[in-house]
Scaffold this active site. Structure first.
Site, PDB file in Angstrom:
ATOM      1  N   GLY A 136     -13.630  26.881 -33.286  1.00  0.00           N
ATOM      2  CA  GLY A 136     -12.337  27.417 -32.867  1.00  0.00           C
ATOM      3  C   GLY A 136     -11.734  28.188 -34.016  1.00  0.00           C
ATOM      4  O   GLY A 136     -12.140  28.009 -35.169  1.00  0.00           O
TER       5      GLY A 136
ATOM      6  N   CYS B  34     -18.550  23.643 -36.565  1.00  0.00           N
ATOM      7  CA  CYS B  34     -17.529  24.451 -37.238  1.00  0.00           C
ATOM      8  C   CYS B  34     -16.161  23.757 -37.143  1.00  0.00           C
ATOM      9  O   CYS B  34     -15.997  22.680 -37.714  1.00  0.00           O
ATOM     10  CB  CYS B  34     -17.520  25.856 -36.637  1.00  0.00           C
ATOM     11  SG  CYS B  34     -16.627  27.033 -37.641  1.00  0.00           S
ATOM     12  N   TYR B  35     -15.203  24.296 -36.401  1.00  0.00           N
ATOM     13  CA  TYR B  35     -13.909  23.623 -36.293  1.00  0.00           C
ATOM     14  C   TYR B  35     -14.093  22.183 -35.798  1.00  0.00           C
ATOM     15  O   TYR B  35     -13.371  21.270 -36.216  1.00  0.00           O
ATOM     16  CB  TYR B  35     -12.991  24.388 -35.325  1.00  0.00           C
ATOM     17  CG  TYR B  35     -11.603  23.780 -35.199  1.00  0.00           C
ATOM     18  CD1 TYR B  35     -10.613  24.081 -36.127  1.00  0.00           C
ATOM     19  CD2 TYR B  35     -11.299  22.888 -34.163  1.00  0.00           C
ATOM     20  CE1 TYR B  35      -9.346  23.515 -36.026  1.00  0.00           C
ATOM     21  CE2 TYR B  35     -10.039  22.320 -34.050  1.00  0.00           C
ATOM     22  CZ  TYR B  35      -9.060  22.635 -34.987  1.00  0.00           C
ATOM     23  OH  TYR B  35      -7.811  22.080 -34.884  1.00  0.00           O
TER      24      TYR B  35
ATOM     25  N   HIS C 118     -23.250  27.758 -36.662  1.00  0.00           N
ATOM     26  CA  HIS C 118     -23.332  27.763 -35.193  1.00  0.00           C
ATOM     27  C   HIS C 118     -24.783  27.679 -34.699  1.00  0.00           C
ATOM     28  O   HIS C 118     -25.456  28.715 -34.587  1.00  0.00           O
ATOM     29  CB  HIS C 118     -22.657  29.029 -34.649  1.00  0.00           C
ATOM     30  CG  HIS C 118     -21.184  29.000 -34.826  1.00  0.00           C
ATOM     31  ND1 HIS C 118     -20.328  28.449 -33.901  1.00  0.00           N
ATOM     32  CD2 HIS C 118     -20.411  29.415 -35.853  1.00  0.00           C
ATOM     33  CE1 HIS C 118     -19.081  28.542 -34.329  1.00  0.00           C
ATOM     34  NE2 HIS C 118     -19.104  29.124 -35.518  1.00  0.00           N
TER      35      HIS C 118
ATOM     36  N   GLU D  77     -25.791  27.223 -31.798  1.00  0.00           N
ATOM     37  CA  GLU D  77     -25.928  27.728 -30.430  1.00  0.00           C
ATOM     38  C   GLU D  77     -26.246  29.224 -30.356  1.00  0.00           C
ATOM     39  O   GLU D  77     -26.619  29.727 -29.303  1.00  0.00           O
ATOM     40  CB  GLU D  77     -24.645  27.436 -29.634  1.00  0.00           C
ATOM     41  CG  GLU D  77     -23.403  28.218 -30.053  1.00  0.00           C
ATOM     42  CD  GLU D  77     -22.643  27.609 -31.236  1.00  0.00           C
ATOM     43  OE1 GLU D  77     -23.238  26.831 -31.986  1.00  0.00           O
ATOM     44  OE2 GLU D  77     -21.451  27.924 -31.406  1.00  0.00           O
TER      45      GLU D  77
ATOM     46  N   ASP E 132     -23.912  37.220  -7.542  1.00  0.00           N
ATOM     47  CA  ASP E 132     -23.295  35.949  -7.158  1.00  0.00           C
ATOM     48  C   ASP E 132     -23.150  35.815  -5.636  1.00  0.00           C
ATOM     49  O   ASP E 132     -23.521  34.799  -5.054  1.00  0.00           O
ATOM     50  CB  ASP E 132     -21.917  35.783  -7.826  1.00  0.00           C
ATOM     51  CG  ASP E 132     -22.013  35.881  -9.335  1.00  0.00           C
ATOM     52  OD1 ASP E 132     -23.144  35.762  -9.848  1.00  0.00           O
ATOM     53  OD2 ASP E 132     -20.986  36.091  -9.990  1.00  0.00           O
TER      54      ASP E 132
ATOM     55  N   LYS F 290     -24.353  32.298 -15.136  1.00  0.00           N
ATOM     56  CA  LYS F 290     -24.920  33.510 -14.523  1.00  0.00           C
ATOM     57  C   LYS F 290     -26.454  33.512 -14.518  1.00  0.00           C
ATOM     58  O   LYS F 290     -27.075  33.816 -13.500  1.00  0.00           O
ATOM     59  CB  LYS F 290     -24.420  34.731 -15.306  1.00  0.00           C
ATOM     60  CG  LYS F 290     -24.722  36.043 -14.642  1.00  0.00           C
ATOM     61  CD  LYS F 290     -23.709  36.319 -13.574  1.00  0.00           C
ATOM     62  CE  LYS F 290     -23.788  37.699 -13.017  1.00  0.00           C
ATOM     63  NZ  LYS F 290     -22.667  37.948 -12.092  1.00  0.00           N
TER      64      LYS F 290
END
Ligand code: XMP
Length: 507
Positions: free
Chosen positions: A54, A81-82, A168, A170, A226, A365
Site C-alpha cells: 500500500g 511491503c506495507y 513484491h 507477485e 464476459d 478476466k
C-alpha cells in the site's frame, strides 16, 4: 469447498495480481478489506493470509491498520511491503523512512534455510517499491533477506508462522516470485492445491439451476468476452430458459455483428439480434463532441434494450457478465442493483426483475477466458481485445457517417490482419479515422483525403499503457496496404503516446 487464502487489501495496486497468482497456483483466494476483524477471519477459516502492499507509511496515525488479533490466530501470514511493515510495527518492531528508498528491480540475497526461499537461488532480482523499511524486527523474528539499501528485505517468525517480504513476489519482475508464493502456500500453509476451474462450471451450473428453477432469464450480449462466456455458461445450465439480446448499433468492426450472431444463433438459446444501425446513425448526425457521442449511444442502447425486453414479457431474471475485479472495485458489496457502468453501455437502474444473476462474479478476466474455452467458444471470441461500448463511433473523430464507418472498418481489418500474426502482439490495437485531411498524389492526380492513425499499446491493466514499439517493416506494410486498398485514405500515422498523458482510445 476449496481451501481459502485471504488477501487483505491495504490499498496496494497489486492486490488483484496477488489473488490471481495464488489461484494460478491452484489455491482459491479472495480479496477482503484490510480492517476485517479477527473473528470474521476465524469464521472464514482460511489456510493462510496475505497482507498486501500500500502507498501509506505505517507510523502515520491515519494509515490503514489491521486487527492485531490476526497475528495470534495461528493462521500463517505473509506480509508484502506495507503488509510486512504493518505486521512488524503492530508486533513491536520499528519502521522508518529510508534515506533513499528503493524503487525498481534490485538484487536481493536470501537465507536459503528459510522455508520461503528454500530451493531457490541465494541471490536474485526482486521488485522494490517503497520508501519505508523495517529498521528493527519485532521480538521472535529473524532476518531472512537483504538488499544493498534494505537490511530487512525479508523476515520471519517461524513458530508464529509469520513471514514478511519488503519486495513484491507477485510481479513478474521478481525473478523467483512465483516460487516464493508457492513455498508460502504449500510449505507454510500446507495447501493441497484443490482449486480447479473445471469445478467452477459444475458448481455454477448447479447453482444457476437451483436459483432459476423454471424461470426465464435475459442477458444483454455485447459479443465481448464476459457477456459471451456468461451466455455460454447459462446456455449450458438452462438452455431453454435463456434469451440473449444483442443490440447491434452498427458501430461494430468488420463482420463482427455477423460473427456474434453465427456463434450464438447455433446454440440452444433464444438469440435476438436487434439491427438498430439506422436509428443509432440518425442519432449521431452532426454530433462530434466525444462525451456527447458516448452519452447518446449509451441512452439509445438502454432504450433499445428496454423496448426489446418489454416485448418478451415473461422474463424474471436478468443475467450480467460481472467479473471479480468489478466486485472488488465496487467495495465487495454486491446486491441486486444493476451496475450503471457496463460494457454494453450501462443498463438502467430501474429495470424490473425478480433477481439478478452474475455467474462469473468469482473469476478474474483470464479465468473467464479459460472458462470460455472449456465451454467451447471459438478462440476469436474468447481472446477478444477490449472494445468500447460505443464502438467505432469514438474511433471516428468528428461526426459519424456510414461512409466514414466503411473506411475505418476496412483500415481496422487490415491492421488486425497484419498484427494478429506478429510474434510479440501488442495487448490492444486498432485504427482511428482522424478528422484531418492531407494532400497526396495518386497516379498523376492530387488527392486531399483523410488520415488514418494506428494505435497499438502494451499494457497489463489498461489503466496505464506504453505505445507498442512495432517494427518499422510491419508499420510500413500496414501503411502501404491501407493507402492502396482504401483509395480515400491519404496517409497513415502511428500514435506513439503513452497513457498518461494520453488515453488508449482517442475519444
Ligand atoms: P481509455 O481510453 O480510457 O481506455 O484509456 C482504457 C480501456 O478501456 C476501453 N474503453 C472502454 N470499454 N466501454 C468499455 O467497455 C467504454 O466506453 C470504453 N472506453 C474505453 C479501451 O478500449 C481500453 O481498453
Amino acid at each position: 469447498m476449496s481451501e481459502l487464502v485471504l488477501v487483505l487489501d491495504f490499498g496496494g495496486q497489486y492486490k488483484e495480481l496477488i489473488a490471481r497468482s495464488v489461484r494460478g497456483l491452484s489455491v482459491y483466494s479472495e480479496i477482503r478489506q484490510g480492517n476485517i476483524s479477527a473473528d470474521e477471519v476465524k469464521h472464514l477459516a482460511p489456510i493462510g493470509i496475505i497482507l498486501t502492499g500500500g502507498p501509506n507509511s505505517v507510523y502515520l496515525s491515519d494509515s490503514p491498520r489491521c486487527d492485531p488479533g490476526l497475528f495470534s490466530l495461528g493462521i500463517p501470514i505473509l506480509g508484502i511491503c506495507y503488509g510486512m511493515h504493518l505486521m512488524c510495527y503492530t508486533l513491536g518492531g520499528e519502521v522508518r523512512h529510508g534515506e533513499r528508498g528503493e524503487y525498481g528491480t534490485v538484487s536481493a540475497g536470501f537465507n536459503k534455510d528459510s522455508i520461503l526461499f528454500n530451493g531457490l537461488a541465494e541471490k536474485s532480482a526482486v521488485l522494490m517499491s517503497h520508501g519505508d523499511h523495517v529498521n528493527r524486527l519485532p521480538d521472535g523474528f529473524v532476518n531472512s533477506g537483504f538488499t544493498a539499501d534494505c537490511i530487512n528485505a525479508a523476515c520471519e517468525n517461524v513458530n508464529a508462522k509469520l513471514y514478511g517480504v519488503q519486495f513484491h513476489p507477485e510481479t513478474g519482475h521478481t525473478v523467483n516470485g512465483r516460487e516464493i508464493l508457492r513455498n508460502f502456500l504449500y510449505r507454510v500453509c500446507g495447501a493441497s492445491g484443490d482449486y480447479k476451474l473445471a469445478d467452477y462450471i459444475d458448481k455454477q451450473v448447479k447453482g444457476i439451476r437451483q436459483k432459476l428453477g423454471n424461470e426465464k432469464v435475459l442477458l444483454a450480449l455485447s459479443g465481448g468476452v464476459d457477456s459471451s462466456v456468461c451466455a455460454a455458461l447459462l446456455s449450458k445450465a438452462v438452455p431453454g430458459q435463456l434469451t440473449c439480446i444483442f443490440v447491434d448499433h452498427g458501430f461494430m468492426r468488420q463482420n463482427e455483428g455477423d460473427e456474434i450472431e453465427a456463434v450464438f444463433s447455433k446454440s440452444h438459446l433464444r438469440f435476438i439480434r436487434v439491427n438498430a444501425k439506422e436509428k443509432f446513425l440518425a442519432k449521431m448526425k452532426g454530433v462530434s463532441e466525444p462525451e456527447s457521442k458516448r452519452k447518446i449511444i449509451g441512452e439509445e442502447f438502454i432504450r433499445t434494450f428496454e423496448e426489446e425486453s418489454a416485448k418478451l414479457g415473461d422474463i424474471s431474471f436478468l443475467a450480467q457478465g460481472t467479473i471479480y475485479p468489478d466486485v472488488v472495485e465496487s467495495g465487495g458489496k454486491h446486491g441486486a442493483t444493476i451496475k450503471s457502468h457496463h460494457n454494453v453501455g450501462g443498463l438502467p437502474k430501474n429495470l424490473k426483475f425478480a433477481g439478478v444473476i452474475e455467474p462469473l462474479s468469482g473469476l478474474f478476466k483470464d479465468e473467464v477466458r479459460v472458462l470460455g474455452k472449456k465451454l467451447g467458444l471459438p478462440q476469436s471470441l474468447v481472446n477478444r481485445q477490449p472494445f468500447p461500448g460505443p464502438g467505432l463511433a469514438i474511433r471516428i473523430m468528428g461526426d459519424v457517417t456510414e461512409e466514414k464507418l466503411e473506411i475505418l472498418r476496412k483500415a481496422d481489418a487490415i491492421l488486425r490482419e497484419e498484427l494478429d500474426v506478429v510474434k510479440r502482439r501488442p495487448d490492444q490495437y486498432f485504427a482511428v479515422l482522424t478528422d484531418t485531411r492531407t494532400v497526396g498524389v495518386k497516379g498523376d492526380d492530387r488527392t486531399y483525403d483523410p488520415v488514418i492513425a494506428i494505435r497499438a499499446v502494451i499494457t497489463g491493466d489498461f489503466m496505464t499503457c506504453d505505445y507498442a514499439p512495432l517494427p518499422h517493416k510491419v508499420l510500413g506494410r500496414i501503411s502501404s496496404r491501407i493507402t492502396s486498398e482504401i483509395p480515400s485514405v491519404s496517409r497513415v500515422v502511428y500514435d506513439i503516446t503513452s497513457k498518461p498523458p494520453a488515453t488508449v482510445e482517442w475519444e
